[in-house]
Motif scaffolding. Structure first.
Motif, PDB file in Angstrom:
ATOM      1  N   LEU A 159      11.675   3.782  -0.313  1.00 38.86           N
ATOM      2  CA  LEU A 159      10.923   3.660   0.937  1.00 38.86           C
ATOM      3  C   LEU A 159      11.309   2.416   1.724  1.00 38.86           C
ATOM      4  O   LEU A 159      11.743   2.500   2.866  1.00 38.86           O
ATOM      5  CB  LEU A 159       9.419   3.644   0.641  1.00 38.86           C
ATOM      6  N   ASP A 160      11.154   1.244   1.113  1.00 40.12           N
ATOM      7  CA  ASP A 160      11.465   0.015   1.828  1.00 40.12           C
ATOM      8  C   ASP A 160      11.749  -1.113   0.857  1.00 40.12           C
ATOM      9  O   ASP A 160      11.313  -1.087  -0.294  1.00 40.12           O
ATOM     10  CB  ASP A 160      10.289  -0.394   2.735  1.00 40.12           C
ATOM     11  N   LEU A 171      12.192  -3.268  -4.397  1.00 34.08           N
ATOM     12  CA  LEU A 171      11.837  -2.267  -3.399  1.00 34.08           C
ATOM     13  C   LEU A 171      10.730  -1.361  -3.896  1.00 34.08           C
ATOM     14  O   LEU A 171      10.406  -1.351  -5.084  1.00 34.08           O
ATOM     15  CB  LEU A 171      13.060  -1.455  -2.961  1.00 34.08           C
ATOM     16  N   VAL A 172      10.161  -0.642  -2.958  1.00 35.74           N
ATOM     17  CA  VAL A 172       9.158   0.352  -3.346  1.00 35.74           C
ATOM     18  C   VAL A 172       9.749   1.738  -3.133  1.00 35.74           C
ATOM     19  O   VAL A 172      10.487   1.975  -2.174  1.00 35.74           O
ATOM     20  CB  VAL A 172       7.846   0.213  -2.539  1.00 35.74           C
ATOM     21  N   ALA A 173       9.433   2.620  -4.062  1.00 36.65           N
ATOM     22  CA  ALA A 173       9.984   3.974  -4.005  1.00 36.65           C
ATOM     23  C   ALA A 173       8.909   4.958  -4.422  1.00 36.65           C
ATOM     24  O   ALA A 173       7.981   4.606  -5.158  1.00 36.65           O
ATOM     25  CB  ALA A 173      11.193   4.087  -4.930  1.00 36.65           C
ATOM     26  N   MET A 174       9.059   6.183  -3.951  1.00 37.88           N
ATOM     27  CA  MET A 174       8.104   7.216  -4.324  1.00 37.88           C
ATOM     28  C   MET A 174       8.698   8.118  -5.394  1.00 37.88           C
ATOM     29  O   MET A 174       9.810   8.631  -5.245  1.00 37.88           O
ATOM     30  CB  MET A 174       7.727   8.060  -3.107  1.00 37.88           C
ATOM     31  N   ASN A 175       7.953   8.280  -6.486  1.00 36.28           N
ATOM     32  CA  ASN A 175       8.340   9.246  -7.501  1.00 36.28           C
ATOM     33  C   ASN A 175       8.033  10.634  -6.934  1.00 36.28           C
ATOM     34  O   ASN A 175       6.881  11.004  -6.773  1.00 36.28           O
ATOM     35  CB  ASN A 175       7.540   8.985  -8.776  1.00 36.28           C
ATOM     36  N   ILE A 176       9.080  11.375  -6.607  1.00 36.92           N
ATOM     37  CA  ILE A 176       8.880  12.648  -5.904  1.00 36.92           C
ATOM     38  C   ILE A 176       8.070  13.619  -6.766  1.00 36.92           C
ATOM     39  O   ILE A 176       7.242  14.375  -6.268  1.00 36.92           O
ATOM     40  CB  ILE A 176      10.246  13.272  -5.510  1.00 36.92           C
ATOM     41  N   LYS A 177       8.285  13.560  -8.089  1.00 36.12           N
ATOM     42  CA  LYS A 177       7.606  14.517  -8.965  1.00 36.12           C
ATOM     43  C   LYS A 177       6.102  14.266  -9.078  1.00 36.12           C
ATOM     44  O   LYS A 177       5.352  15.180  -9.405  1.00 36.12           O
ATOM     45  CB  LYS A 177       8.240  14.501 -10.353  1.00 36.12           C
ATOM     46  N   ASP A 409      13.430 -15.333 -10.208  1.00 39.06           N
ATOM     47  CA  ASP A 409      12.232 -14.580 -10.572  1.00 39.06           C
ATOM     48  C   ASP A 409      11.459 -14.191  -9.331  1.00 39.06           C
ATOM     49  O   ASP A 409      10.796 -15.022  -8.719  1.00 39.06           O
ATOM     50  CB  ASP A 409      11.343 -15.411 -11.510  1.00 39.06           C
ATOM     51  N   PRO A 410      11.545 -12.913  -8.964  1.00 43.65           N
ATOM     52  CA  PRO A 410      10.864 -12.492  -7.748  1.00 43.65           C
ATOM     53  C   PRO A 410       9.344 -12.511  -7.929  1.00 43.65           C
ATOM     54  O   PRO A 410       8.843 -12.277  -9.025  1.00 43.65           O
ATOM     55  CB  PRO A 410      11.364 -11.063  -7.526  1.00 43.65           C
ATOM     56  N   ALA A 411       8.643 -12.814  -6.841  1.00 42.83           N
ATOM     57  CA  ALA A 411       7.190 -12.707  -6.854  1.00 42.83           C
ATOM     58  C   ALA A 411       6.815 -11.245  -7.046  1.00 42.83           C
ATOM     59  O   ALA A 411       7.597 -10.364  -6.689  1.00 42.83           O
ATOM     60  CB  ALA A 411       6.630 -13.230  -5.534  1.00 42.83           C
ATOM     61  N   PRO A 412       5.655 -10.991  -7.633  1.00 44.31           N
ATOM     62  CA  PRO A 412       5.289  -9.579  -7.830  1.00 44.31           C
ATOM     63  C   PRO A 412       5.095  -8.834  -6.511  1.00 44.31           C
ATOM     64  O   PRO A 412       4.693  -9.424  -5.515  1.00 44.31           O
ATOM     65  CB  PRO A 412       3.960  -9.656  -8.595  1.00 44.31           C
ATOM     66  N   ILE A 413       5.415  -7.552  -6.548  1.00 45.81           N
ATOM     67  CA  ILE A 413       5.087  -6.677  -5.418  1.00 45.81           C
ATOM     68  C   ILE A 413       3.597  -6.351  -5.571  1.00 45.81           C
ATOM     69  O   ILE A 413       3.179  -5.829  -6.602  1.00 45.81           O
ATOM     70  CB  ILE A 413       5.953  -5.398  -5.446  1.00 45.81           C
ATOM     71  N   THR A 414       2.801  -6.722  -4.580  1.00 42.74           N
ATOM     72  CA  THR A 414       1.347  -6.696  -4.764  1.00 42.74           C
ATOM     73  C   THR A 414       0.762  -5.294  -4.616  1.00 42.74           C
ATOM     74  O   THR A 414       1.380  -4.407  -4.018  1.00 42.74           O
ATOM     75  CB  THR A 414       0.653  -7.593  -3.722  1.00 42.74           C
ATOM     76  N   GLU A 415      -0.429  -5.150  -5.164  1.00 45.94           N
ATOM     77  CA  GLU A 415      -1.183  -3.905  -5.004  1.00 45.94           C
ATOM     78  C   GLU A 415      -1.344  -3.573  -3.522  1.00 45.94           C
ATOM     79  O   GLU A 415      -1.265  -2.419  -3.112  1.00 45.94           O
ATOM     80  CB  GLU A 415      -2.587  -4.054  -5.628  1.00 45.94           C
ATOM     81  N   ALA A 416      -1.578  -4.633  -2.742  1.00 48.79           N
ATOM     82  CA  ALA A 416      -1.809  -4.429  -1.307  1.00 48.79           C
ATOM     83  C   ALA A 416      -0.567  -3.835  -0.640  1.00 48.79           C
ATOM     84  O   ALA A 416      -0.666  -2.962   0.228  1.00 48.79           O
ATOM     85  CB  ALA A 416      -2.188  -5.744  -0.648  1.00 48.79           C
ATOM     86  N   ILE A 418       1.658  -1.939  -2.048  1.00 50.44           N
ATOM     87  CA  ILE A 418       1.741  -0.530  -2.453  1.00 50.44           C
ATOM     88  C   ILE A 418       0.709   0.300  -1.686  1.00 50.44           C
ATOM     89  O   ILE A 418       1.022   1.371  -1.144  1.00 50.44           O
ATOM     90  CB  ILE A 418       1.480  -0.385  -3.974  1.00 50.44           C
ATOM     91  N   ALA A 419      -0.508  -0.215  -1.617  1.00 47.38           N
ATOM     92  CA  ALA A 419      -1.582   0.516  -0.933  1.00 47.38           C
ATOM     93  C   ALA A 419      -1.237   0.717   0.547  1.00 47.38           C
ATOM     94  O   ALA A 419      -1.494   1.775   1.122  1.00 47.38           O
ATOM     95  CB  ALA A 419      -2.902  -0.234  -1.076  1.00 47.38           C
ATOM     96  N   GLY A 420      -0.638  -0.308   1.148  1.00 50.69           N
ATOM     97  CA  GLY A 420      -0.235  -0.213   2.550  1.00 50.69           C
ATOM     98  C   GLY A 420       0.741   0.936   2.775  1.00 50.69           C
ATOM     99  O   GLY A 420       0.623   1.703   3.726  1.00 50.69           O
ATOM    100  N   LYS A 421       1.697   1.027   1.851  1.00 53.74           N
ATOM    101  CA  LYS A 421       2.683   2.117   1.938  1.00 53.74           C
ATOM    102  C   LYS A 421       2.008   3.476   1.800  1.00 53.74           C
ATOM    103  O   LYS A 421       2.288   4.414   2.547  1.00 53.74           O
ATOM    104  CB  LYS A 421       3.721   1.983   0.817  1.00 53.74           C
ATOM    105  N   GLU A 422       1.103   3.542   0.805  1.00 50.07           N
ATOM    106  CA  GLU A 422       0.402   4.809   0.575  1.00 50.07           C
ATOM    107  C   GLU A 422      -0.332   5.254   1.828  1.00 50.07           C
ATOM    108  O   GLU A 422      -0.265   6.421   2.223  1.00 50.07           O
ATOM    109  CB  GLU A 422      -0.597   4.667  -0.584  1.00 50.07           C
ATOM    110  N   GLN A 423      -1.013   4.274   2.449  1.00 51.57           N
ATOM    111  CA  GLN A 423      -1.794   4.577   3.639  1.00 51.57           C
ATOM    112  C   GLN A 423      -0.884   5.072   4.768  1.00 51.57           C
ATOM    113  O   GLN A 423      -1.187   6.050   5.452  1.00 51.57           O
ATOM    114  CB  GLN A 423      -2.515   3.325   4.090  1.00 51.57           C
TER     115      GLN A 423
END
Lengths: 567, 345
Positions: A159-160, A171-177, A409-416, A418-423
């Motif tokens: 995704l991005d 990066l963030v990605a969507m598990n298509i399955k 060491d990358p900072a964590p990808i936050t819940e927010a 991920i939630a933003g992407k979902e929205q």
């Protein structure tokens, strides 16, 4: 938090070679390949003709030097000469390496790898396995990656990029399955998602998924793209489907014939005839059609590719897949009848701007293959150089990423995040304000690009194209994903792919308008001559305030001076 | 024929696609939806399904990628036969339809269903890994890239056709053994194993073969030829399966596995009587212990139902067995000579 040293996006030739080489460079690294299709489905499999390498098996007097010169001349002098030198000098080694790991090749009597003539090449230099070279290379690389235990995340849609200040943290990605959006924390990311020529939709030879996902993701993250206006039209797409008939068909001796029965290439490339470079041959077909010497049919005007004189035996042994395709998609057996063809968008010379090691301007982000732009193809790619490009620069990027992954060491990808992407993705499913169908927008995008930013271009048409693309982008904000389910939502995926194509189409059109000259695949009828004084330079495109901002980069020269390009 | 390419048939027909639907999030079991659209001649099933997705029902879910018959994504069952939707003409399928004007479209069999026409491919990848479906090069990796292996055209031809496989899984879907036993190696993986085993550059032949002769392996195939009939690339898959079996007997001997012993027992019976002595076949194939343990309950049931095969002394030789034996001896002579030739090469 799961952390990868390298996440490779894309499982075609470039991505798989990068993965193999990275594991070889440092077996201790944690490497993942994520791909929206099973890797063996990747579009590398569709490359029929072969890969160039100066092995000098067929022509004993071939050399790396000649390969370099052919490539630079073929690029209309827009390729960076140091990069071309890397490409061509690595070529014999990488083809032998592929052979050594088990790739099948057609053979000569002396049991070495067979080579055939290809467009724009001074010697028969194209190594092949019948007309399934890309397929056998892809299979072999996939097999070897399985052997080495590469971790695959199949059917994941990238995704991005996730950013940590000015650099990438993964990066963030969507598990298509499952439809779940998942974080991939990564020290380095290698984009190898293939080309973007599918934006021409029905006038493209590409797979449905060649939508430039990697380029669009990089572009949205602020990484510049390069030379986007250079899209290669392949001369011989099948009339109805745009599917490709390999240049190998002409390499084996096929003729191009117009409705008057003339081998018309004698007008445009009297010496090389059918084996001129692709840009020139495509323009020749287009001119024949525009000047009324084509055949007419409800599916559009076309010309003939005639193989009949080659005989049934040769067609069956050297071009079996082509024969099958012609029968399936055109109802024509090339043994008995000529093949109806017309030019089709085929290859994107442009892509993510990288240096000779696949590095982009952003720390930790690499690109390779058709997705990247080093550039080795300049304004026009030679047949047989694309497989070579993905192998050589896939390997180089894999090695560079492995050496430079380091201990960041990358900072964590936050819940927010991920939630933003979902929205964002869910918003396409809302009924209110969402009514446009992606299928219609996609077809219209292909149409406007074909008509206004196709083989022959001029300012007024390109401007019209830019307006229409902008209108399509506006309509896209009302696009509706009707399938609301999480599992395997291809409706959503195709909408996201369309978004990527729309973003990139703007850069293609912007480049086409800016470049007021004709060079390689880019032909301006209002500026018909190559203008080295003003335009012997690369274009770059950076996203600023939602629009592509144009920039320039010098071309790296070497021992070859600018010359007029004739064949 | 002067020029078939200029012919254009304006023929249009209403065609109904009866498509398998299943969304595990909402449906308790699969069902079929009918989509009727007007179609002109020359359209492929994939283009028709894409049209339905784009213009009628965007939730219809299928895989498709290259649309040119080379990536293998769009394999599905069309009118009860597994094939690629992108290379299948609607008009051809209309001729095969059981119900006039209706084309049935279903997902591949023998693989777990995900949604509508999409099945899980991971089990196939898992088997490719299990049976080492890769070349394990005789050349050490440090030396790669320096010089080519020399391979003759004859050596190349041995695996040329097998490398046409695009892993579309049509053969997997049609395989009758897999319907009974999903652990079975599967035709595509046997084909790929064969392709690796006949490649002179490979160093893992024996290891791969040792795995192939185990349970769920090459001896489980019952020669129904469905795989070969359904292969979209027309690969003679059964030749590959027979090739592995011959190789296994040649390299590992007939006593090696139950499959090989079964074949040998068959041959013995045919040579002696011209028919099978079924009562003792399990013992000769798998031994007394195995037979008692696994088949005794069934034998008891068979006795109760009076379904037992005749005891061996009662199996009389077929009519004309003398002439057959003569031919059999002659045939065996040819085979032996062939083998001598092969090992002499």
């Amino acid at each position: 938090m799961k952390l990868f040293d390298i996440v490779i996006v894309g499982g075609g030739g470039a991505g798989l070679y990068a993965a193999m080489e990275a594991m070889k460079t440092n077996p201790g690294l944690n490497i993942a390949v994520i791909s929206k299709v099973y890797p063996n489905r990747s579009h590398t499999s569709a490359a029929q003709g072969g890969a160039n390498a100066a092995l000098a098996n067929t022509a004993k007097d071939d050399s790396v030097e000649l390969h370099i010169f052919d490539t630079i001349k073929g690029s209309d002098y827009l390729a960076d000469q140091d990069a071309v030198e890397v490409l061509c000098s690595e070529a014999p080694k990488i083809i032998r390496e592929l052979e050594n790991m088990g790739t099948p090749w057609s053979r000569l009597d002396d049991r070495t790898i067979a080579q055939r003539p290809f467009g724009g090449a001074g010697r028969p230099r194209c190594c092949y396995c019948a007309d399934k070279t890309g397929h056998t290379i892809l299979q072999t690389l996939y097999e070897q990656c399985l052997r080495k235990g590469v971790q695959f995340f199949n059917e994941y849609f990238a995704l991005d990029l996730a950013l940590d200040g000015s650099r990438s943290k993964g990066l963030v990605a969507m598990n298509i399955k499952t439809g779940r959006i998942e974080p991939f924390h990564a020290r380095t990311v290698v984009f190898a998602t293939g080309g973007y020529a599918k934006m021409y939709w029905n006038r493209s030879s590409n797979a449905a998924g060649n939508t430039g996902d990697g380029q669009a993701i990089a572009y949205r993250a602020g990484i510049p793209l390069k030379d986007m206006e250079f899209v290669q039209f392949h001369p011989t797409g099948l009339r109805k489907s745009g599917l490709l008939v390999t240049e190998g068909a002409r390499g084996e001796g096929g003729y191009l014939v117009n409705a008057l029965g003339e081998r018309f290439m004698s007008r445009y490339a009297p010496e090389k005839m059918e084996l001129g470079p692709r840009d020139l041959v495509s323009r020749s077909l287009e001119t024949e059609i525009l000047e009324g010497r084509g055949f007419d049919s409800p599916a559009g005007k076309y010309l003939h590719l005639d193989l009949r004189h080659l005989g049934a035996d040769l067609i069956k042994s050297r071009l079996p897949q082509i024969r099958e395709m012609c029968m399936y998609f055109e109802g024509v057996d090339p043994i008995d009848d000529p093949i109806p063809v017309r030019p089709t968008a085929h290859y994107s010379m442009g892509g993510i701007d990288t240096d000779n090691f696949g590095r982009t301007v952003m720390d930790g982000v690499y690109a390779a293959g058709e997705c990247g732009c080093v550039s080795v193809h300049g304004a026009n790619r030679l047949g047989g150089n694309s497989l070579l490009d993905i192998l050589v620069f896939g390997r180089i990027a894999g090695r560079a990423a492995a050496e430079e992954a380091g201990s960041f060491d990358p900072a964590p990808i936050t819940e927010a995040e991920i939630a933003g992407k979902e929205q964002e993705l869910r918003s396409y499913m809302k009924p209110s304000g969402h009514y446009e169908r992606y299928g219609t927008l996609r077809e219209e995008l292909g149409q406007t690009l074909g008509q206004n930013v196709g083989i022959y271009r001029e300012a007024s048409k390109i401007e019209k194209g830019i307006e229409e693309i902008a209108a399509l982008k506006e309509r896209f904000t009302h696009v509706r994903v009707f399938d609301t389910s999480d599992i395997y939502n291809t409706n959503l995926i195709q909408v996201l792919e369309l978004r990527n194509m729309l973003d990139l189409a703007e850069t293609v059109a912007a480049g086409a308008l800016a470049r007021e000259e004709s060079r390689g695949s880019h032909t301006r009828t209002d500026f018909p001559v190559r203008d080295d004084g003003n335009w012997h330079r690369h274009t770059t495109f950076t996203l600023e305030a939602g629009r592509p901002k144009l920039g320039f980069k010098p071309v790296t020269m070497g021992r070859y001076e600018l010359q007029e390009r004739t064949y | 024929m002067t020029d078939s390419t200029v012919q254009h048939n304006e023929d249009k027909r209403d065609v109904t696609f009866r498509v398998h639907r299943f969304n595990p999030q909402v449906d308790s079991k699969p069902y079929h939806d009918d989509y009727t659209i007007k179609i002109e001649k020359g359209i492929t099933v994939l283009r028709a399904l894409n049209y339905i997705k784009e213009h009628v029902d965007p939730s219809l879910t299928l895989r498709a990628f290259c649309q040119a018959g080379i990536c293998g994504s769009c394999a599905m069952r069309i009118n009860n036969m597994s094939k690629l939707a992108c290379t299948t003409q609607v008009w051809d399928e209309l001729d095969k339809a059981r119900e006039p004007g209706v084309i049935k479209v279903d997902p591949l069999r023998n693989l777990p269903l995900i949604k509508d026409l999409v099945v899980e491919m991971d089990p196939l990848v898992g088997k490719m890994e299990h049976y080492s479906n890769w070349i394990d090069s005789k050349m050490p990796e440090e030396q790669w890239g320096k010089k080519e292996f020399l391979v003759s055209e004859e050596e190349f031809v041995k695996y040329d056709k097998a490398t046409d496989c695009i892993l579309c899984a049509s053969c997997v879907s049609e395989c009758t053994i897999l319907r009974a036993n999903r652990e079975y190696v599967s035709p595509a993986v046997l084909l790929k194993s064969y392709r690796m085993n006949v490649d002179t550059r490979d160093a893992s032949h024996d290891l791969r073969l040792a795995e192939l002769v185990k349970d769920h392996g090459v001896w489980d195939c019952t020669h129904c030829y469905r795989c070969q009939e359904s292969c979209v690339k027309h690969i003679p898959i059964m030749d590959a399966i027979h090739g592995i079996r011959e190789d296994a007997i040649e390299r590992r001997g007939v006593k090696d596995t139950s499959g090989a012993r079964h074949a040998e027992a068959f041959m013995d019976d045919i040579a002696r009587k011209g028919k099978l002595v079924e009562a003792t076949l399990p013992i000769r194939t798998n031994g007394v212990g195995w037979t008692l343990k696994n088949l005794l309950p069934m034998a008891v049931k068979m006795v109760i139902k009076r379904r037992t095969p005749p005891p061996p002394p009662l199996v009389k030789a077929s009519k004309g067995i003398e002439k057959f034996r003569e031919e059999f001896r002659e045939m065996s002579g040819h085979v032996a000579k062939d083998h001598e030739k092969k090992s002499g090469e």
